[in-house]
Each structure stands twice: as structure tokens, then as C-alpha cells.
Write a protein that holds these residues in place. Structure first.
Motif, PDB file in Angstrom:
ATOM      1  N   ASN A 123     -10.200  -2.440  30.937  1.00 42.67           N
ATOM      2  CA  ASN A 123      -9.146  -3.388  31.667  1.00 42.67           C
ATOM      3  C   ASN A 123      -8.999  -4.513  30.864  1.00 42.67           C
ATOM      4  O   ASN A 123      -8.169  -5.409  31.159  1.00 42.67           O
ATOM      5  CB  ASN A 123      -9.637  -3.515  33.230  1.00 42.67           C
ATOM      6  N   THR A 132      -9.250  -4.767  25.959  1.00 40.87           N
ATOM      7  CA  THR A 132      -8.201  -4.375  25.128  1.00 40.87           C
ATOM      8  C   THR A 132      -6.995  -5.232  25.560  1.00 40.87           C
ATOM      9  O   THR A 132      -6.793  -5.652  26.782  1.00 40.87           O
ATOM     10  CB  THR A 132      -7.740  -2.854  25.344  1.00 40.87           C
ATOM     11  N   LYS A 133      -6.126  -5.376  24.512  1.00 41.81           N
ATOM     12  CA  LYS A 133      -4.797  -6.150  24.843  1.00 41.81           C
ATOM     13  C   LYS A 133      -4.030  -5.507  25.802  1.00 41.81           C
ATOM     14  O   LYS A 133      -3.366  -6.180  26.637  1.00 41.81           O
ATOM     15  CB  LYS A 133      -4.224  -6.381  23.407  1.00 41.81           C
ATOM     16  N   GLU A 134      -3.954  -4.207  25.799  1.00 37.97           N
ATOM     17  CA  GLU A 134      -3.148  -3.440  26.772  1.00 37.97           C
ATOM     18  C   GLU A 134      -3.626  -3.618  28.241  1.00 37.97           C
ATOM     19  O   GLU A 134      -2.919  -3.800  29.105  1.00 37.97           O
ATOM     20  CB  GLU A 134      -2.941  -1.820  26.067  1.00 37.97           C
ATOM     21  N   SER A 174     -14.414  -2.553  30.322  1.00 36.75           N
ATOM     22  CA  SER A 174     -14.183  -2.678  28.962  1.00 36.75           C
ATOM     23  C   SER A 174     -12.342  -2.256  28.566  1.00 36.75           C
ATOM     24  O   SER A 174     -11.646  -3.096  27.885  1.00 36.75           O
ATOM     25  CB  SER A 174     -14.893  -1.951  27.974  1.00 36.75           C
ATOM     26  N   ARG A 216      -5.179  -6.135  29.433  1.00 35.77           N
ATOM     27  CA  ARG A 216      -5.179  -7.389  29.817  1.00 35.77           C
ATOM     28  C   ARG A 216      -3.744  -7.598  30.253  1.00 35.77           C
ATOM     29  O   ARG A 216      -3.365  -8.252  31.298  1.00 35.77           O
ATOM     30  CB  ARG A 216      -5.634  -8.580  28.733  1.00 35.77           C
ATOM     31  N   ALA A 217      -2.912  -6.936  29.621  1.00 32.57           N
ATOM     32  CA  ALA A 217      -1.358  -7.120  29.773  1.00 32.57           C
ATOM     33  C   ALA A 217      -1.205  -6.533  30.921  1.00 32.57           C
ATOM     34  O   ALA A 217      -0.351  -6.804  31.917  1.00 32.57           O
ATOM     35  CB  ALA A 217      -0.430  -6.586  28.707  1.00 32.57           C
ATOM     36  N   ASN A 218      -1.674  -5.199  31.276  1.00 36.49           N
ATOM     37  CA  ASN A 218      -1.362  -4.606  32.442  1.00 36.49           C
ATOM     38  C   ASN A 218      -2.135  -5.342  33.900  1.00 36.49           C
ATOM     39  O   ASN A 218      -1.381  -5.215  34.747  1.00 36.49           O
ATOM     40  CB  ASN A 218      -2.231  -3.188  32.524  1.00 36.49           C
ATOM     41  N   CYS A 219      -2.991  -6.119  33.737  1.00 36.89           N
ATOM     42  CA  CYS A 219      -3.743  -7.012  34.665  1.00 36.89           C
ATOM     43  C   CYS A 219      -2.783  -8.140  34.797  1.00 36.89           C
ATOM     44  O   CYS A 219      -2.693  -8.320  36.113  1.00 36.89           O
ATOM     45  CB  CYS A 219      -5.050  -7.389  34.245  1.00 36.89           C
TER      46      CYS A 219
END
Length: 146
Positions: free
Chosen positions: A114, A117-119, A112, A121-124
Motif C-alpha cells: 500500500n 509502491t507508486k500505485e 509495503s 500510494r495513488a490508490n490511498c
């Protein structure tokens, strides 16, 4: 060899395993394999995809005009295979890193965090970009050398 044999014969098995912190019991030795199944689940599918795409694309490329330069075919096939394999590898690495850095987090919570959240997904996406720049050339060269 003789020196190693003497060193081992003068040491008890408990002393041999002491530096790595593994008690010499069946449970202690079995604990060396605690992370094996999760690692197989994490690495198996991306590796299978990488090798499958590499083999298929290599055959396709060797049937074209590039067959005169097979190393180029291997490089291209290895790069594409690594690129596609990284699509599965990077999210699994993100979840693994989250669980390693936060001891109190469960697998559903790490998923959840990773991907929910928008953050996260952006990190991935950022991690995938870095992995592609680092791993695709290496994957192409590595498979071409074999």
C-alpha cells in the motif's frame, strides 16, 4: 417476551449459536473477539484526533462572532475534525482491505504493497479523496446533531 423465553428454553445453547458458526466452547466464544484489538488500534487514534480537534475548534469558534449560531460552529468543527481524522483512518482501512482480500499476505507485506509502491500510494490518495467527500459532511452533521 414469553415466546422468546419459550424458544430459548426449548433450545440447547449449542443450537442458539449454531447459525453464526461459533462452537459453544470457551475457545469458540472467545473467537468472537479475535478482531477486537486490531480494530481498536485502527479506529482509536483517528477517533481521538477527530474528537479532540472537534472539541478544541468548537471552543475557539464559540469564542468568535459565530457564537450567535452555535450549530454552524458545531458543523465547521465536526467537518475539520473528520477531515483530519480521515488522514489516519484511510491508510489503516487500505491495509485492512488488502489483508482481507488476500489471505496469504502478512501485515508488513500489506504495508509495503500500500505504501511502498507508486500505485499503492495513488490508490490511498484516491481512497482518501472518496472518504473525504463521503465522510466529512456526515461527520459534521452527526456531531452537530448530538
Amino acid at each position: 417476551r414469553a415466546l422468546a423465553a419459550v424458544a430459548l428454553s426449548n433450545s440447547s445453547p449449542a443450537k442458539i449459536f449454531a447459525p453464526i458458526g461459533v462452537p459453544l466452547t470457551p475457545q469458540g466464544l472467545a473467537s468472537l473477539y479475535d478482531g477486537l484489538l486490531p480494530n481498536i488500534v485502527k479506529e482509536g487514534p483517528p477517533l481521538a484526533l477527530y474528537l479532540g480537534i472537534y472539541e478544541y475548534l468548537k471552543c475557539v469558534l464559540l469564542a468568535t462572532d459565530l457564537k450567535a449560531t452555535p450549530v454552524v460552529c458545531y458543523l465547521i468543527a465536526g467537518a475539520v475534525g473528520e477531515l483530519v481524522g480521515s488522514v489516519l483512518r484511510v491508510p489503516a482501512e487500505a491495509v485492512k482491505s488488502t489483508q482481507q482480500s488476500r489471505a496469504d499476505i502478512t501485515l508488513p507485506e500489506a504495508l509495503s504493497l500500500n505504501f511502498g509502491t507508486k500505485e499503492g500510494r495513488a490508490n490511498c490518495v484516491e481512497a482518501w479523496t472518496v472518504a473525504v467527500v463521503r465522510d466529512v459532511p456526515f461527520g459534521a452533521i452527526q456531531i452537530a446533531l448530538f
